[in-house]
Motif scaffolding. Structure first.
Motif, PDB file in Angstrom:
ATOM      1  N   PHE A 103       0.732  -1.589  -0.175  1.00 46.52           N
ATOM      2  CA  PHE A 103      -0.353   0.217  -0.200  1.00 46.52           C
ATOM      3  C   PHE A 103       0.780   1.436   0.241  1.00 46.52           C
ATOM      4  N   ALA A 104       0.040   1.737  -0.732  1.00 51.65           N
ATOM      5  CA  ALA A 104       1.095   3.540  -0.182  1.00 51.65           C
ATOM      6  C   ALA A 104       1.687   4.156   0.765  1.00 51.65           C
ATOM      7  N   ASP A 105       1.264   3.619   2.018  1.00 46.71           N
ATOM      8  CA  ASP A 105       1.532   3.352   3.071  1.00 46.71           C
ATOM      9  C   ASP A 105       2.682   2.923   3.831  1.00 46.71           C
ATOM     10  N   HIS A 106       3.239   1.489   2.907  1.00 36.99           N
ATOM     11  CA  HIS A 106       4.546   1.017   3.075  1.00 36.99           C
ATOM     12  C   HIS A 106       4.012   0.185   3.790  1.00 36.99           C
ATOM     13  N   LYS A 107       2.905  -0.178   4.177  1.00 37.09           N
ATOM     14  CA  LYS A 107       2.393  -0.831   4.683  1.00 37.09           C
ATOM     15  C   LYS A 107       1.911  -2.794   3.638  1.00 37.09           C
ATOM     16  N   VAL A 108       2.141  -4.057   4.639  1.00 37.53           N
ATOM     17  CA  VAL A 108       1.738  -5.026   3.159  1.00 37.53           C
ATOM     18  C   VAL A 108       0.533  -6.588   4.209  1.00 37.53           C
ATOM     19  N   VAL A 109      -0.080  -6.703   3.392  1.00 35.71           N
ATOM     20  CA  VAL A 109      -1.274  -7.440   3.424  1.00 35.71           C
ATOM     21  C   VAL A 109      -0.693  -8.283   2.949  1.00 35.71           C
ATOM     22  N   SER A 110      -0.647  -9.683   3.499  1.00 38.78           N
ATOM     23  CA  SER A 110      -0.246 -10.801   2.599  1.00 38.78           C
ATOM     24  C   SER A 110      -0.866 -12.070   3.027  1.00 38.78           C
ATOM     25  N   TYR A 111      -1.067 -12.857   1.548  1.00 36.04           N
ATOM     26  CA  TYR A 111      -2.268 -13.938   1.367  1.00 36.04           C
ATOM     27  C   TYR A 111      -0.903 -15.181   1.048  1.00 36.04           C
ATOM     28  N   ILE A 112      -1.428 -16.524   2.484  1.00 32.28           N
ATOM     29  CA  ILE A 112       0.141 -17.239   2.315  1.00 32.28           C
ATOM     30  C   ILE A 112      -0.893 -18.954   1.800  1.00 32.28           C
ATOM     31  N   TRP A 113       0.052 -19.386   1.171  1.00 29.46           N
ATOM     32  CA  TRP A 113      -0.383 -21.443   1.196  1.00 29.46           C
ATOM     33  C   TRP A 113       0.532 -21.522   2.345  1.00 29.46           C
ATOM     34  N   ASP A 114       0.223 -21.779   3.692  1.00 32.67           N
ATOM     35  CA  ASP A 114       1.488 -22.761   4.531  1.00 32.67           C
ATOM     36  C   ASP A 114       1.437 -23.739   5.053  1.00 32.67           C
ATOM     37  N   SER A 115       2.104 -24.221   4.897  1.00 34.61           N
ATOM     38  CA  SER A 115       2.540 -25.830   5.182  1.00 34.61           C
ATOM     39  C   SER A 115       1.798 -26.261   6.343  1.00 34.61           C
ATOM     40  N   ASN A 116       2.131 -25.659   7.309  1.00 40.26           N
ATOM     41  CA  ASN A 116       1.597 -25.823   9.128  1.00 40.26           C
ATOM     42  C   ASN A 116       0.522 -24.836   9.255  1.00 40.26           C
ATOM     43  N   ALA A 117       0.750 -23.656   9.414  1.00 44.07           N
ATOM     44  CA  ALA A 117       0.079 -22.780  10.370  1.00 44.07           C
ATOM     45  C   ALA A 117      -1.683 -23.075   9.869  1.00 44.07           C
TER      46      ALA A 117
END
Length: 216
Positions: free
Chosen positions: A120-134
């Motif tokens: 985002f413009a404020d340098h923050k990030v949202v991430s979507y993941i495919w995790d192995s264990n979480a």
């Protein structure tokens, strides 16, 4: 005369509403038919090791294949999207090999077979993941790098759906609000990533279309 001007303005407004963009396709399967890597508008970014990115063929058309051998790399591009008008992020992905022992909740095992990061413009990030264990549905701040703010959402977890295409849809504006407690500013960047350097393992994933949409 005033009546005619009013009618003209109304027609122009209706036309603009009907023709205004309702989505923005950041990664389009159709653009991959050329076999070009990286696809138009995208750049390869390497954090560690050697990148292995190729265009593959699938029943639904071409797709991107990422394979990591003790590496961390991805594809990224600039975008300019207003989450107030296009808050929905959708994509399709498939994982064929998970990084054994990967778990984003611990920096020593923070590896994922597939990840989409939205900057985002404020340098923050949202991430979507495919995790192995979480567990699927897990959501928490995960960056251990100073001044880097990344909030991860686990969309898929484990091997149950390996080798199957999964379609995802997230309300990016709501996810940002939940993560950072304020309305989302404009989206300025998008990254598709794979990691297996921390666990020293192998991971492999595939990506199809990635797009921003107006709310239904």
């Amino acid at each position: 005369m005033k009546k005619l001007l009013l009618v003209g303005a109304l027609v122009a407004f209706v036309y603009q509403a009907q023709t205004s963009p309702l989505d923005f396709v950041a990664l389009n399967r159709a653009s991959l038919y050329s076999g070009r890597t990286p696809p138009p508008g995208w750049q390869i970014k390497v954090n560690h090791g050697r990148p292995d990115i190729s265009v593959c063929s699938d029943v639904d058309g071409p797709c991107l294949q990422l394979k990591s051998i003790k590496a961390s790399f991805g594809l990224e591009r600039d975008v300019d999207v207003d989450p107030a008008t296009m808050p929905i992020l959708s994509w399709t992905w498939k994982v064929s090999q998970l990084p054994a022992g990967g778990d984003f909740r611990h920096s020593a095992t923070d590896d994922q077979a597939a990840q989409i990061l939205v900057a985002f413009a404020d340098h923050k990030v949202v991430s979507y993941i495919w995790d192995s264990n979480a567990p699927k549905g897990s959501a928490e701040h995960a960056s251990s790098v100073p001044l880097v703010h990344v909030f991860d959402y686990v969309c898929e977890s484990g091997s149950t759906d390996l080798n199957r295409w999964i379609s995802e849809s997230r309300n990016l504006a709501q996810d940002y609000q939940h993560a950072y407690g304020k309305p989302a500013p404009r989206v300025k960047g998008l990254r598709i990533q794979i990691n297996s350097q921390h666990t020293g393992t192998v991971a492999q994933s595939y990506f199809g279309d990635v797009a921003f949409h107006a709310a239904p």
